[in-house]
Scaffold this active site. Structure first.
Site, PDB file in Angstrom:
ATOM      1  CB  THR A 103      -0.908   0.020   1.251  1.00 42.69           C
ATOM      2  OG1 THR A 103      -1.751  -1.122   1.214  1.00 42.69           O
ATOM      3  CG2 THR A 103      -1.753   1.283   1.319  1.00 42.69           C
ATOM      4  CE1 TYR A 152       3.468   4.576   7.898  1.00 46.79           C
ATOM      5  CE2 TYR A 152       4.908   5.395   9.639  1.00 46.79           C
ATOM      6  CZ  TYR A 152       3.833   5.579   8.785  1.00 46.79           C
ATOM      7  OH  TYR A 152       3.121   6.755   8.823  1.00 46.79           O
TER       8      TYR A 152
HETATM    9  N1  LIG Z   1      -1.150  10.820  12.398  1.00 43.32           N
HETATM   10  C1  LIG Z   1       0.161  10.866  12.510  1.00 43.32           C
HETATM   11  O1  LIG Z   1       0.702  11.108  13.583  1.00 43.32           O
HETATM   12  C2  LIG Z   1       1.048  10.637  11.308  1.00 43.32           C
HETATM   13  C3  LIG Z   1       2.430  10.632  11.528  1.00 43.32           C
HETATM   14  C4  LIG Z   1       3.262  10.431  10.450  1.00 43.32           C
HETATM   15  C5  LIG Z   1       2.744  10.282   9.178  1.00 43.32           C
HETATM   16  N2  LIG Z   1       1.411  10.286   8.970  1.00 43.32           N
HETATM   17  C6  LIG Z   1       0.925  10.088   7.595  1.00 43.32           C
HETATM   18  O2  LIG Z   1      -0.192  10.930   7.356  1.00 43.32           O
HETATM   19  C7  LIG Z   1      -1.116  10.261   6.492  1.00 43.32           C
HETATM   20  C8  LIG Z   1      -2.504  10.251   7.130  1.00 43.32           C
HETATM   21  O3  LIG Z   1      -2.438   9.544   8.361  1.00 43.32           O
HETATM   22  P1  LIG Z   1      -3.620   9.522   9.431  1.00 43.32           P
HETATM   23  O4  LIG Z   1      -3.028   9.696  10.766  1.00 43.32           O
HETATM   24  O5  LIG Z   1      -4.710  10.419   8.999  1.00 43.32           O
HETATM   25  O6  LIG Z   1      -4.059   7.977   9.343  1.00 43.32           O
HETATM   26  P2  LIG Z   1      -5.444   7.326   8.938  1.00 43.32           P
HETATM   27  O7  LIG Z   1      -5.279   5.846   9.059  1.00 43.32           O
HETATM   28  O8  LIG Z   1      -6.548   7.956   9.714  1.00 43.32           O
HETATM   29  O9  LIG Z   1      -5.578   7.763   7.420  1.00 43.32           O
HETATM   30  C9  LIG Z   1      -5.114   6.981   6.353  1.00 43.32           C
HETATM   31  C10 LIG Z   1      -6.279   6.788   5.400  1.00 43.32           C
HETATM   32  O10 LIG Z   1      -5.836   6.067   4.243  1.00 43.32           O
HETATM   33  C11 LIG Z   1      -6.849   5.137   3.901  1.00 43.32           C
HETATM   34  N3  LIG Z   1      -6.249   4.063   3.092  1.00 43.32           N
HETATM   35  C12 LIG Z   1      -5.404   3.086   3.507  1.00 43.32           C
HETATM   36  N4  LIG Z   1      -5.077   2.298   2.481  1.00 43.32           N
HETATM   37  C13 LIG Z   1      -5.722   2.800   1.385  1.00 43.32           C
HETATM   38  C14 LIG Z   1      -5.797   2.415   0.031  1.00 43.32           C
HETATM   39  N5  LIG Z   1      -5.116   1.344  -0.439  1.00 43.32           N
HETATM   40  N6  LIG Z   1      -6.549   3.146  -0.819  1.00 43.32           N
HETATM   41  C15 LIG Z   1      -7.240   4.239  -0.372  1.00 43.32           C
HETATM   42  N7  LIG Z   1      -7.219   4.646   0.907  1.00 43.32           N
HETATM   43  C16 LIG Z   1      -6.470   3.928   1.768  1.00 43.32           C
HETATM   44  C17 LIG Z   1      -7.409   4.654   5.232  1.00 43.32           C
HETATM   45  O11 LIG Z   1      -8.688   4.047   5.133  1.00 43.32           O
HETATM   46  C18 LIG Z   1      -7.415   5.955   6.022  1.00 43.32           C
HETATM   47  O12 LIG Z   1      -8.648   6.639   5.855  1.00 43.32           O
HETATM   48  C19 LIG Z   1      -0.547   8.870   6.229  1.00 43.32           C
HETATM   49  O13 LIG Z   1       0.130   8.871   5.001  1.00 43.32           O
HETATM   50  C20 LIG Z   1       0.449   8.674   7.363  1.00 43.32           C
HETATM   51  O14 LIG Z   1       1.487   7.790   7.011  1.00 43.32           O
HETATM   52  C21 LIG Z   1       0.529  10.452  10.027  1.00 43.32           C
END
Ligand SMILES: NC(=O)c1ccc[n+]([C@@H]2O[C@H](COP(=O)([O-])OP(=O)(O)OC[C@H]3O[C@@H](n4cnc5c(N)ncnc54)[C@H](O)[C@@H]3O)[C@@H](O)[C@H]2O)c1
Length: 201
Positions: free
Chosen positions: A95, A149
């Site tokens: 993914t 990751y």
């Molecule tokens: N929240 C944090 O602290 C944090 C820290 C570092 C990086 N990030 C990055 O920020 C981004 C958003 O993270 P988040 O915290 O909102 O997490 P989250 O899990 O709430 O959001 C990720 C979204 O991607 C969707 N998803 C997963 N696989 C998918 C696919 N194959 N096709 C379409 N949609 C798909 C999920 O259903 C989810 O809604 C991510 O890329 C994450 O790696 C977040």
């Protein structure tokens, strides 16, 4: 502007969708609802400036079509959370690598500005503080799948910067550090919601 948010039903993506619609943009959210939820987008239901599409960033044809219709892309979709990465490592790796590859490739023909969500995890085990974007990176052994990751996100950054250099694709990479707030779930191993639940319990 017409803006595509992948992962738009997730924690950060859903807040971003609300913000962009409130600023007058037309937003399309693509999400497979693996960790995100439709209810995160409840406030945008019925809004003419918003459309939700249930589908995957692994569907290259769908991604091509949606990116083609967009003036800008925020690529937030990813397998996120240490527990999820450990429970489903191969799906998470694919993914996070193939999904980003699909989005970036789709953005090339129209040179569509693309935001790539990376992570502070790419800083790995460095003990030098404060971190700097140009620092060397040391991550754990491949036997410890937790590091997949960070490694996948590093590869996403490399690919984005490679396309920026080779074909002038306008990309922005942002390394989120632990970001938290309403709608974040602790189910997949995010630390702060788990602390809060444990404290309340
Ligand atoms: N929240 C944090 O602290 C944090 C820290 C570092 C990086 N990030 C990055 O920020 C981004 C958003 O993270 P988040 O915290 O909102 O997490 P989250 O899990 O709430 O959001 C990720 C979204 O991607 C969707 N998803 C997963 N696989 C998918 C696919 N194959 N096709 C379409 N949609 C798909 C999920 O259903 C989810 O809604 C991510 O890329 C994450 O790696 C977040």
């Amino acid at each position: 502007m017409r803006i595509l948010i992948t992962g738009g039903a997730g924690f950060i993506g859903s807040h971003l969708a609300e913000r962009l619609v409130s600023e007058g943009h037309d937003v399309v959210a693509l999400d497979d609802l693996s960790t995100g939820q439709k209810k995160n987008l409840a406030s945008l239901e019925g809004n003419n400036h918003f459309r939700f599409i249930e589908g995957s960033v692994l569907d290259a044809d769908l991604v091509d079509q949606l990116v083609d219709d967009a003036d800008m892309v925020f690529h937030m979709a990813a397998a996120v959370g240490v527990k999820l990465i450990m429970d489903e490592p191969s799906r998470s790796i694919l993914t996070n690598i193939t999904g980003t590859e699909n989005v970036l490739k789709a953005a090339i023909p129209g040179k569509t500005p693309t935001f790539i969500a990376s992570t502070s995890e790419v800083y790995g085990k460095t003990t030098k503080f404060p971190f700097a974007e140009d620092d060397d990176m040391t991550i754990g052994a491949t036997k410890n799948l937790r590091w997949s990751y960070a490694s996948a996100k590093q590869l996403d950054e490399f690919l984005a910067l490679a396309y920026a250099r080779e074909v002038d694709l306008p990309v922005v990479v942002l390394r989120f550090f632990n970001t938290t707030g309403p709608r974040q779930t602790g189910r997949y191993g995010m630390v702060l919601p788990n602390f809060v639940v444990n404290a309340l319990t």
